[in-house]
Design a protein around this motif. Structure first.
Motif, PDB file in Angstrom:
ATOM      1  N   PHE A   1     -30.881   6.655  11.772  1.00  0.00           N
ATOM      2  CA  PHE A   1     -30.825   6.045  10.579  1.00  0.00           C
ATOM      3  C   PHE A   1     -31.812   4.635  11.008  1.00  0.00           C
ATOM      4  N   LYS A   2     -32.266   3.820   9.794  1.00  0.00           N
ATOM      5  CA  LYS A   2     -32.952   2.676  10.273  1.00  0.00           C
ATOM      6  C   LYS A   2     -32.620   1.689   9.010  1.00  0.00           C
ATOM      7  N   ILE A   3     -32.336   0.489   9.234  1.00  0.00           N
ATOM      8  CA  ILE A   3     -32.003  -0.377   7.962  1.00  0.00           C
ATOM      9  C   ILE A   3     -33.432  -0.969   7.420  1.00  0.00           C
ATOM     10  N   THR A   4     -33.723  -1.075   6.222  1.00  0.00           N
ATOM     11  CA  THR A   4     -35.008  -1.304   5.653  1.00  0.00           C
ATOM     12  C   THR A   4     -34.804  -2.187   4.414  1.00  0.00           C
ATOM     13  N   GLY A   5     -35.646  -2.377   3.728  1.00  0.00           N
ATOM     14  CA  GLY A   5     -35.621  -3.086   2.366  1.00  0.00           C
ATOM     15  C   GLY A   5     -35.039  -4.872   2.330  1.00  0.00           C
ATOM     16  N   GLY A   6     -34.424  -4.924   1.438  1.00  0.00           N
ATOM     17  CA  GLY A   6     -34.017  -6.232   1.172  1.00  0.00           C
ATOM     18  C   GLY A   6     -32.740  -6.779   2.307  1.00  0.00           C
ATOM     19  N   PHE A   7     -32.207  -5.792   2.789  1.00  0.00           N
ATOM     20  CA  PHE A   7     -31.127  -6.335   3.653  1.00  0.00           C
ATOM     21  C   PHE A   7     -31.921  -6.377   4.896  1.00  0.00           C
ATOM     22  N   ALA A   8     -32.942  -5.690   5.283  1.00  0.00           N
ATOM     23  CA  ALA A   8     -33.771  -6.054   6.790  1.00  0.00           C
ATOM     24  C   ALA A   8     -34.329  -7.303   6.523  1.00  0.00           C
ATOM     25  N   ALA A   9     -34.922  -7.609   5.237  1.00  0.00           N
ATOM     26  CA  ALA A   9     -35.620  -9.019   5.033  1.00  0.00           C
ATOM     27  C   ALA A   9     -34.682 -10.061   5.145  1.00  0.00           C
ATOM     28  N   ARG A  10     -33.479  -9.960   4.938  1.00  0.00           N
ATOM     29  CA  ARG A  10     -32.472 -10.926   5.128  1.00  0.00           C
ATOM     30  C   ARG A  10     -32.222 -11.153   6.634  1.00  0.00           C
ATOM     31  N   LEU A  11     -32.043  -9.938   7.355  1.00  0.00           N
ATOM     32  CA  LEU A  11     -31.842 -10.181   8.813  1.00  0.00           C
ATOM     33  C   LEU A  11     -32.927 -10.894   9.431  1.00  0.00           C
ATOM     34  N   TYR A  12     -34.138 -10.901   8.818  1.00  0.00           N
ATOM     35  CA  TYR A  12     -35.264 -11.674   9.389  1.00  0.00           C
ATOM     36  C   TYR A  12     -35.664 -13.007   8.987  1.00  0.00           C
ATOM     37  N   GLY A  13     -34.726 -13.393   7.915  1.00  0.00           N
ATOM     38  CA  GLY A  13     -34.589 -14.775   7.501  1.00  0.00           C
ATOM     39  C   GLY A  13     -34.966 -15.079   5.876  1.00  0.00           C
ATOM     40  N   SER A  14     -35.166 -14.105   5.095  1.00  0.00           N
ATOM     41  CA  SER A  14     -35.236 -14.055   3.783  1.00  0.00           C
ATOM     42  C   SER A  14     -34.031 -14.546   3.307  1.00  0.00           C
ATOM     43  N   ASP A  15     -33.812 -15.405   2.345  1.00  0.00           N
ATOM     44  CA  ASP A  15     -32.528 -15.797   1.779  1.00  0.00           C
ATOM     45  C   ASP A  15     -32.411 -15.509   0.321  1.00  0.00           C
ATOM     46  N   ARG A  16     -33.135 -14.558  -0.437  1.00  0.00           N
ATOM     47  CA  ARG A  16     -33.152 -14.235  -1.892  1.00  0.00           C
ATOM     48  C   ARG A  16     -31.657 -13.362  -1.751  1.00  0.00           C
ATOM     49  N   PRO A  17     -31.202 -13.280  -2.907  1.00  0.00           N
ATOM     50  CA  PRO A  17     -30.055 -12.654  -3.354  1.00  0.00           C
ATOM     51  C   PRO A  17     -30.351 -10.866  -2.840  1.00  0.00           C
ATOM     52  N   LEU A  18     -29.061 -10.521  -2.216  1.00  0.00           N
ATOM     53  CA  LEU A  18     -29.282  -9.037  -1.723  1.00  0.00           C
ATOM     54  C   LEU A  18     -28.677  -8.240  -3.062  1.00  0.00           C
TER      55      LEU A  18
END
Length: 173
Positions: free
Chosen positions: A40-57
């Motif tokens: 498996f691989k984590i993608t999408g908005g959750f991955a974006a949050r892991l890289y610093g995005s702060d928008r709601p999940l």
């Protein structure tokens, strides 16, 4: 030093309760995938949050091999709210199963499908490369996450409002 949220705010704030359900759902689904040996691989908005995005999940997005859906079905069947079946909309053509665990949505996406380029309208085939990822510790668990570069490219192709927000956050952090 750990901060007790109930002491600092009088009661647990809504965002902290939301992250708690995200953590519980994340640990639950990762345990199932790892237990079955499903790549498996984590993608999408959750991955974006892991890289610093702060928008709601909105949800937790996880890619798995199309042929591995059947292996996890017995353990997730009671939590399925959609699929597993082919999703064909304005953005994607892929195998998808949406789960709801403890109030948190989880999208299990097939690793092969098509994305629609928002600029050209053309469909582009994609195959998730499980050998190309970054390992990140999430809630105390080491997991493979789509690379920042691949995530930016993917979100630029989709071009939805949430994707543009994530690209902006990912390119400045």
């Amino acid at each position: 030093m750990a901060v007790r949220l109930d002491v600092q705010f009088g009661e647990t704030p809504k965002w902290a309760r939301y992250m708690k359900k995200t953590e519980e759902a994340f640990k639950w689904i990762i345990g199932i995938l790892k237990g079955h040996g499903v790549p498996f691989k984590i993608t999408g908005g959750f991955a974006a949050r892991l890289y610093g995005s702060d928008r709601p999940l909105a949800d937790i997005d996880i890619d798995i091999l199309n042929e591995k859906f059947d292996e996890v079905l017995p353990e997730v069947n009671d939590y399925i709210i959609w699929g597993p079946e082919r999703l064909l909309d304005n953005n994607w053509d892929l195998l998808l199963m949406t789960l709801q665990y403890g109030g948190q949505k989880i999208d299990i996406c097939g690793a092969e499908g098509k994305l629609r380029n928002h600029k050209t309208g053309e469909w582009k085939n994609f195959t998730t490369d499980f050998s190309k990822s970054e390992t990140k510790e999430v809630y105390g668990i080491l997991v493979p996450v789509i690379t920042r570069e691949d995530l930016i490219e993917y979100k630029q192709v989709l071009g939805r409002d949430v994707d543009r927000q994530d690209v902006e956050a990912l390119t400045r952090s």
